[in-house]
Design a protein around this motif. Structure first.
Motif, mmCIF file in Angstrom:
data_model
loop_
_atom_site.group_PDB
_atom_site.id
_atom_site.type_symbol
_atom_site.label_atom_id
_atom_site.label_comp_id
_atom_site.label_asym_id
_atom_site.label_seq_id
_atom_site.Cartn_x
_atom_site.Cartn_y
_atom_site.Cartn_z
ATOM 1 N N SER A 119 0.827 -1.202 0.000
ATOM 2 C CA SER A 119 0.000 0.000 0.000
ATOM 3 C C SER A 119 0.858 1.247 0.000
ATOM 4 N N ARG A 120 0.490 2.183 -0.877
ATOM 5 C CA ARG A 120 1.189 3.460 -0.876
ATOM 6 C C ARG A 120 0.301 4.571 -0.318
ATOM 7 N N TYR A 121 -0.737 4.187 0.387
ATOM 8 C CA TYR A 121 -1.589 5.207 1.008
ATOM 9 C C TYR A 121 -0.855 5.843 2.177
ATOM 10 N N ARG A 122 -0.778 7.165 2.170
ATOM 11 C CA ARG A 122 -0.110 7.912 3.237
ATOM 12 C C ARG A 122 -1.013 9.047 3.727
ATOM 13 N N LEU B 120 -7.901 0.328 -6.455
ATOM 14 C CA LEU B 120 -6.761 -0.539 -6.182
ATOM 15 C C LEU B 120 -5.464 0.071 -6.702
ATOM 16 N N LEU B 121 -5.510 0.650 -7.894
ATOM 17 C CA LEU B 121 -4.303 1.269 -8.451
ATOM 18 C C LEU B 121 -3.851 2.456 -7.606
ATOM 19 N N ASP B 122 -4.816 3.233 -7.108
ATOM 20 C CA ASP B 122 -4.450 4.380 -6.272
ATOM 21 C C ASP B 122 -3.652 3.950 -5.049
ATOM 22 N N SER C 72 -9.124 9.154 -0.902
ATOM 23 C CA SER C 72 -8.039 9.626 -1.774
ATOM 24 C C SER C 72 -8.340 11.024 -2.305
ATOM 25 N N THR C 73 -9.583 11.239 -2.763
ATOM 26 C CA THR C 73 -9.958 12.553 -3.286
ATOM 27 C C THR C 73 -9.886 13.615 -2.197
#
Length: 606
Positions: free
Chosen positions: A220-223, A283-285, A594-595
């Protein structure tokens, strides 16, 4: 034991081919095998007496029950607190990411005392084939075997078991620091018995499954600001994905009501083109390219299967192996969740015409350089023929995104997504420099746009409406700015958003539409739609209404269940309704987060 616990009173475990729901009372009251859309083995959630269940819990009258996940995993812990001590049941299923179907599925239940002394009772009452098949019990020293015509199952435990008619019971008393184990293995008829069970093996499996989920989540690259919420959602999407094909089921369950006592009780254990396609961007996000790519490959295969046929290139939904056959029938012998009948298996909406799915499919296929399956010549030919077909067939009434059963209409959202299909298709042709009838696609795109602007707008409401000739609002149109049909701050769009605020939003929760104003062919009402609430957050953030967007997003989190899961709908008193957990809701949560993160970062100059 609650005959019908609240829908939200569950955690989800799975092995990437099927899954189980475990209530906070330690009851497995939903489990199908050998895959998500197979007949149930435990279905007490739909019929307490006839559906079957697997319970491990203390019998103490003053019991307090809690649930949580090991952080960053799908390992579920159910805690029991009593005056005598504190005990836990740890539930998990060893994941299988292979591209082949597995016929053996294990639900592992680690039992332990962490304080004081706790006595646990085990009850295992399988009911095969939705409770329609009788089974025979063979009990031996090494465990129990349940024989049914279409399946076998084994129950092993590190403590003694005894017969209870055709079912099994057992008890184990543990002092602080002690543990025991039980494993339920479902397999094909005549399947070989599993290896003898040892407690060391149970602990080793617990460690292995925990490592699997930690390793997977590191991608995961969610930060952003809501890591626990977003990561729980992406784990849930992973749990609802059938590894052999990459297909995402809409929900883990079937038959759970949108209104308790009502008839809106559908089977959601299939793959909708719409849901799966929109999951690709989410998923790509987050960096999960493999899962996004797997679904796109599945989608391309569905398009190739229908090439050369005169009917529509895509069906609205499929079984997880790609089969288009989903005949709908009622399980008359099941009473339904708290009397909500009929309980349906299969889904008749598979045969509906829903033109919006082409927009979502093209949207999935156009999501960046990570997805390249359509860039091959054969893949491109399949893709371009689909858009050629759509250019000739877009201007028709259909059943729409919500699968109404009240007749076809000229749904505005369907037209918007047809526009999106042509718009993204044109961009994709330019990106890949592939041959296509671009003039035809461009003409169709522009015709759709002009028609929506001429016929999809209500002067009375000052808003885009559900279908031509009506003044009914529809929350599906919250996606208009995301797909680029209108700018997120276009005056017409902001007016539409204001109208939705007035007509569809209740305490930040969003209704799909008003069934009283737009009859959908079904009796009863429904709750607010959780997917739409997250789309509302997305639209508010894009419109620059950041304070309202963040407050709505934070408030929506208060409706999540105790382990961060959402069903399809929220009822009048805040209860979760409909099938559970719902993939569409969780992918919309990821999109909204994300938005909103991006918008807040931009406002703060990050």
């Amino acid at each position: 034991m609650d005959r019908y616990p609240p829908i939200a009173d569950h955690g989800l475990v799975g092995d990437l081919q099927t899954c189980a729901l475990v209530s906070s009372e330690g009851v497995v009251d939903w489990f199908a095998s050998p895959r998500f859309d197979a007949p149930s083995v435990f279905a007490a959630l739909l019929d307490h007496d006839g559906g079957g269940y697997f319970r491990i819990a203390p019998e103490h009258p003053d019991l307090i029950c809690k649930q949580l996940y090991y952080p960053g995993t799908a390992v579920l812990v159910t805690r029991f607190m009593s005056p005598d001590g504190v005990g836990e049941v740890v539930d998990f299923m060893p994941p299988d990411q292979s591209r082949t179907r597995t016929d053996r599925h294990r639900l592992i239940r680690l039992v332990r005392a962490v304080r004081g002394t706790v006595e646990f009772t085990l009850e295992c009452r399988p009911r095969f084939d939705y409770g329609r098949a009788e089974h025979r019990l063979d009990l031996a020293e090494d465990g129990a075997r349940f024989h049914a015509p279409m399946a076998d199952a084994y129950l092993q435990a590190t403590f003694p078991l005894e017969a209870d008619g055709r079912d099994v019971r057992g008890t184990v008393r543990l002092d602080a620091g002690q543990s025991a184990g039980a494993v339920f293995t479902a397999c094909d008829p005549g399947g070989a018995p599993p290896e003898p069970l040892t407690l060391d093996a149970v602990h080793a499996q617990e460690d292995e499954v925990t490592r699997f989920w930690h390793t997977w989540l590191r991608q995961s690259r969610y930060r952003g600001r809501w890591p626990e919420l977003v990561h729980r959602s992406v784990i849930t999407l992973k749990l609802l994905t059938y590894a052999p094909t990459g297909a995402l089921v809409a929900a883990a369950t079937m038959g759970l009501p949108e209104q308790v006592g009502g008839e809106r009780n559908w089977d959601y254990r299939f793959t909708w083109i719409r849901d799966g396609s929109l999951s690709v961007r989410a998923l790509l996000d987050l960096g999960f390219v493999e899962e996004a790519t797997a679904f796109v490959h599945w989608l391309v295969e569905r398009l190739r299967e229908r090439e050369g046929k005169e009917d529509e290139p895509l069906q609205t939904m499929y079984r997880i192996d790609g089969s288009p056959d989903l005949p709908e029938e009622n399980l008359e012998h099941f009473e339904g969740y708290r009397g909500s009948a009929p309980v349906r298996i299969g889904n008749g909406a598979a045969d509906q015409l829903q033109l919006d799915i082409y927009g979502e499919a093209v949207y999935a296929l156009s999501q960046g350089r990570e997805i390249e399956s359509q860039s091959s010549y054969e893949g491109w030919r399949t893709f371009s023929r689909t858009l050629d077909w759509l250019a000739d067939h877009w201007d028709r009434p259909d059943e729409g995104i919500w699968e109404t059963r009240g007749g076809r209409q000229d749904f505005t959202y369907s037209r918007v997504m047809c526009w999106a299909a042509f718009d993204h298709g044109l961009a994709l042709a330019e990106h890949w420099r592939r041959p296509a009838d671009l003039d035809k696609w461009r003409a169709a795109r522009d015709a759709v746009f002009e028609q929506v602007m001429d016929r999809g707008w209500s002067e009375k409401e000052r808003a885009f409406i559900q279908h031509y000739g009506s003044d009914v609002l529809d929350a599906s149109l919250l996606l208009m700015p995301r797909v680029g049909f209108l700018g997120s701050r276009d005056p017409l769009w902001l007016s539409t958003l204001d109208a939705m605020d007035r007509k569809l939003v209740s305490d930040s929760l969003v209704y799909r539409y008003d069934p009283a104003a737009s009859p959908d062919g079904l009796r009863g009402s429904e709750g607010t739609f959780s997917l739409c609430t997250f789309l509302y957050v997305d639209a508010l953030a894009r419109a620059g209404r950041l304070e309202q967007a963040q407050y709505t997003f934070e408030k929506m989190q208060t409706y999540a269940n105790h382990v961060g899961l959402f069903s399809e709908e929220i009822g009048p008193s805040g209860e979760q309704l409909g099938n559970f957990p719902q993939a569409f809701t969780h992918l919309a949560l990821i999109m909204a987060a994300s938005t909103l993160d991006d918008a807040l970062d931009a406002e703060h100059g990050r």
